[in-house]
Design a protein around this motif. Structure first.
Motif, PDB file in Angstrom:
ATOM      1  N   ARG A  95       0.892  -1.210  -0.070  1.00 25.80           N
ATOM      2  CA  ARG A  95      -0.024   0.009  -0.256  1.00 25.80           C
ATOM      3  C   ARG A  95       0.874   1.295   0.014  1.00 25.80           C
ATOM      4  NH1 ARG A  95      -3.241  -1.127   4.643  1.00 25.80           N
ATOM      5  NH2 ARG A  95      -1.790  -0.064   5.906  1.00 25.80           N
ATOM      6  N   VAL A  96       0.701   2.106  -0.785  1.00 26.06           N
ATOM      7  CA  VAL A  96       1.289   3.449  -0.955  1.00 26.06           C
ATOM      8  C   VAL A  96       0.294   4.505  -0.513  1.00 26.06           C
ATOM      9  CG1 VAL A  96       2.001   5.351  -2.411  1.00 26.06           C
ATOM     10  CG2 VAL A  96       2.722   3.102  -2.658  1.00 26.06           C
ATOM     11  N   THR A  97       0.721   5.232   0.275  1.00 24.49           N
ATOM     12  CA  THR A  97      -0.335   6.412   0.904  1.00 24.49           C
ATOM     13  C   THR A  97       0.466   7.872   0.711  1.00 24.49           C
ATOM     14  OG1 THR A  97      -1.021   5.022   2.653  1.00 24.49           O
ATOM     15  CG2 THR A  97      -1.525   7.224   2.848  1.00 24.49           C
ATOM     16  N   GLY A 122       8.843  -6.345  -4.439  1.00 22.82           N
ATOM     17  CA  GLY A 122      10.250  -6.555  -4.950  1.00 22.82           C
ATOM     18  C   GLY A 122      10.606  -5.637  -6.053  1.00 22.82           C
ATOM     19  N   TYR A 123      11.673  -5.950  -6.900  1.00 21.90           N
ATOM     20  CA  TYR A 123      12.175  -4.837  -7.704  1.00 21.90           C
ATOM     21  C   TYR A 123      11.016  -4.621  -8.880  1.00 21.90           C
ATOM     22  CZ  TYR A 123      13.833  -8.973 -10.450  1.00 21.90           C
ATOM     23  OH  TYR A 123      14.182 -10.355 -11.101  1.00 21.90           O
ATOM     24  N   ALA A 124      10.053  -5.457  -9.102  1.00 22.30           N
ATOM     25  CA  ALA A 124       9.110  -5.347  -9.998  1.00 22.30           C
ATOM     26  C   ALA A 124       8.220  -4.043  -9.407  1.00 22.30           C
ATOM     27  CB  ALA A 124       8.081  -6.403 -10.070  1.00 22.30           C
ATOM     28  N   ALA A 153       6.554  12.768 -15.003  1.00 22.00           N
ATOM     29  CA  ALA A 153       6.481  11.284 -14.767  1.00 22.00           C
ATOM     30  C   ALA A 153       5.247  11.211 -13.808  1.00 22.00           C
ATOM     31  CB  ALA A 153       7.769  11.173 -14.030  1.00 22.00           C
ATOM     32  N   ASP A 154       4.372  11.520 -14.211  1.00 19.51           N
ATOM     33  CA  ASP A 154       2.974  11.319 -13.246  1.00 19.51           C
ATOM     34  C   ASP A 154       3.329  11.794 -11.885  1.00 19.51           C
ATOM     35  OD1 ASP A 154       0.600  10.480 -12.899  1.00 19.51           O
ATOM     36  OD2 ASP A 154       1.180   8.364 -12.298  1.00 19.51           O
ATOM     37  N   ALA A 155       3.658  13.199 -11.756  1.00 20.79           N
ATOM     38  CA  ALA A 155       4.058  13.745 -10.492  1.00 20.79           C
ATOM     39  C   ALA A 155       4.856  12.869  -9.618  1.00 20.79           C
ATOM     40  CB  ALA A 155       2.597  13.996  -9.653  1.00 20.79           C
ATOM     41  N   TYR A 156       6.164  12.431 -10.505  1.00 20.17           N
ATOM     42  CA  TYR A 156       7.093  11.771  -9.804  1.00 20.17           C
ATOM     43  C   TYR A 156       6.541  10.442  -9.137  1.00 20.17           C
ATOM     44  CZ  TYR A 156      10.384  15.902  -9.912  1.00 20.17           C
ATOM     45  OH  TYR A 156      11.092  16.981 -10.469  1.00 20.17           O
ATOM     46  N   GLY A 157       5.740   9.903  -9.832  1.00 16.10           N
ATOM     47  CA  GLY A 157       5.373   8.693  -9.745  1.00 16.10           C
ATOM     48  C   GLY A 157       4.231   8.615  -8.672  1.00 16.10           C
ATOM     49  N   GLY A 204       5.997   1.024  -8.507  1.00 16.25           N
ATOM     50  CA  GLY A 204       4.903   0.233  -9.382  1.00 16.25           C
ATOM     51  C   GLY A 204       3.486   0.291  -9.364  1.00 16.25           C
ATOM     52  N   SER A 205       3.234  -0.056 -10.182  1.00 19.58           N
ATOM     53  CA  SER A 205       1.457  -0.279 -10.404  1.00 19.58           C
ATOM     54  C   SER A 205       0.676  -1.211  -9.477  1.00 19.58           C
ATOM     55  CB  SER A 205       1.133  -0.283 -11.818  1.00 19.58           C
ATOM     56  OG  SER A 205       1.501  -1.781 -12.294  1.00 19.58           O
ATOM     57  N   ARG A 206       1.362  -2.214  -8.933  1.00 20.91           N
ATOM     58  CA  ARG A 206       0.648  -3.120  -8.413  1.00 20.91           C
ATOM     59  C   ARG A 206       0.522  -2.811  -6.919  1.00 20.91           C
ATOM     60  NH1 ARG A 206       4.095  -8.750  -9.324  1.00 20.91           N
ATOM     61  NH2 ARG A 206       5.735  -7.521  -8.361  1.00 20.91           N
ATOM     62  N   TYR A 207       0.801  -1.624  -6.362  1.00 22.38           N
ATOM     63  CA  TYR A 207       0.567  -1.272  -5.040  1.00 22.38           C
ATOM     64  C   TYR A 207      -0.949  -0.648  -5.442  1.00 22.38           C
ATOM     65  CZ  TYR A 207       5.687  -0.935  -4.187  1.00 22.38           C
ATOM     66  OH  TYR A 207       6.720  -1.362  -3.945  1.00 22.38           O
ATOM     67  N   SER A 208      -1.646  -0.821  -3.857  1.00 20.73           N
ATOM     68  CA  SER A 208      -3.026  -0.210  -3.777  1.00 20.73           C
ATOM     69  C   SER A 208      -2.484   1.119  -3.405  1.00 20.73           C
ATOM     70  CB  SER A 208      -3.764  -0.870  -2.754  1.00 20.73           C
ATOM     71  OG  SER A 208      -3.298  -0.711  -1.471  1.00 20.73           O
ATOM     72  N   ARG A 209      -3.161   2.166  -3.760  1.00 15.65           N
ATOM     73  CA  ARG A 209      -2.976   3.562  -3.492  1.00 15.65           C
ATOM     74  C   ARG A 209      -4.036   4.222  -2.834  1.00 15.65           C
ATOM     75  NH1 ARG A 209       1.350   6.135  -6.672  1.00 15.65           N
ATOM     76  NH2 ARG A 209       2.606   4.402  -7.722  1.00 15.65           N
TER      77      ARG A 209
END
Length: 351
Positions: A10-12, A263-265, A39-43, A341-346
């Motif tokens: 999870r990214v908050t 991981g690194y992905a 860059a999508d607001a620095y990711g 990465g895109s796999r995090y829930s945000r």
């Protein structure tokens, strides 16, 4: 594992902290700060970040590419100026016209193409003050004079702003002045690091980027990003047993190993595994044990009886910022942020 446990990290993003960082840099800039959200607001997600910055007072935004600008216009609506740092190519004219984008023209060829295709439409210019990356040399600029009134600003970029004592800073400042004195245009030289170099570097407006997102060299920035990763398995490892690919970590005592689901992905760079990667739980440091793999990281959680399957551990947050994680990987905070990465829930808080 508890019924509400998840396998998703999870990214908050704290939008209030982000806005506070922008306001602090705006105040240092004398109320002239724009916002860099490339860059999508620095990711971190420009669709949520840019409106929060607009509410904080930002009226000029910078991205790298026309398609980024078009996406930004869709969320900001009319009004804010959206500038494209990569400049202009004739094939993109419809994107610029339809979304009211402002190119930062980096060569005489780009400038002539823009003036011919979009006469009277706003543009900025970039001059090369010594970084030798993008921007016009003195002779190119001279060949365009007199500039049309649609040119709204001139800018350049510092190569070593995060090293305050580097002699190139003063050299670029002098060269920028020599190139732009007498043009009668608003000028911009400073991004985050340049703002911190002092008043002489700030000119008419500034372009903070990484400092908005909690990164160095803006030491007073508030943390913006928290990354929490769930434990998905624990095991006891005997002395002499190895963990992970390549058997690079071997237990020298009975150890408890937690495997976490990132991981690194997911942007936790593989090099960090050899550079002191750690996670945190309740303020306690949990050192990495072995290599970072594509989807998994192993941690030494010996003595942490409260950690079990489903426990969330912190990779980014108050205990470890983006620059500390970057140091473990031998890189910079920018790469950590833009690699998330895109796999995090945000989720987003505040704003």
């Amino acid at each position: 594992m508890t019924p509400d446990a998840t396998l998703a990290a999870r990214v908050t993003v704290d939008l209030d902290a982000l806005a506070a960082n922008w306001r602090a840099l705006d105040e240092l800039s004398g109320g002239t700060a724009s916002a860099v959200v490339k860059a999508d607001a620095y990711g971190l997600g420009a669709a949520r970040v840019a409106p929060a910055l607009a509410r904080a007072g930002a009226r000029r935004f910078f991205v790298a590419l026309p398609d980024e600008g078009a996406a930004l216009r869709a969320v900001l609506g009319p009004g804010p100026e959206i500038c494209i740092l990569g400049g202009f190519a004739p094939a993109d004219i419809a994107v610029f016209r339809d979304h009211a984008l402002v190119p930062v023209l980096n060569s005489a060829a780009q400038a002539r193409a823009w003036f011919a295709a979009m006469p009277g439409a706003p543009a900025g210019l970039q001059v090369d003050s010594g970084m030798n990356r993008l921007g016009m040399e003195a002779d190119e600029l001279a060949g365009l004079l007199p500039l049309p009134p649609s040119v709204g600003f001139v800018m350049s970029h510092l190569a070593c702003a995060d090293e305050p004592e580097h002699p190139l800073n003063a050299r670029q400042l002098g060269d920028f002045r020599a190139l732009t004195d007498g043009l009668g245009l608003p000028r911009s030289l400073a991004a985050t690091g340049g703002i911190l170099l002092g008043r002489a570097f700030r000119f008419d407006f500034t372009r903070p980027g990484v400092g908005i997102y909690g990164g160095a060299p803006f030491a007073e920035s508030r943390p913006v990003v928290t990354l929490e990763v769930p434990v998905i398995q624990l095991r006891d490892v005997a002395p002499g047993e190895a963990v992970g690919y390549g058997a690079t970590w071997t237990a020298d005592r009975p150890a408890r190993i937690a495997t976490i689901a990132a991981g690194y992905a997911d942007g936790i760079l593989r090099a960090a595994g050899a550079g002191g990667l750690a996670a945190f739980h309740a303020g306690r440091r949990l050192p990495g044990a072995g290599r970072v793999s594509m989807d998994l990281i192993t941690l030494d959680v010996t003595g942490c009886a409260e950690i079990g399957p489903g426990t969330m551990v912190e990779i980014l947050g108050p205990s470890q910022g983006v620059d500390q994680l970057a140091a473990a990987a031998g890189t910079i905070g920018y790469e950590i942020l833009t690699s998330l990465g895109s796999r995090y829930s945000r989720r987003y808080t505040g704003g």
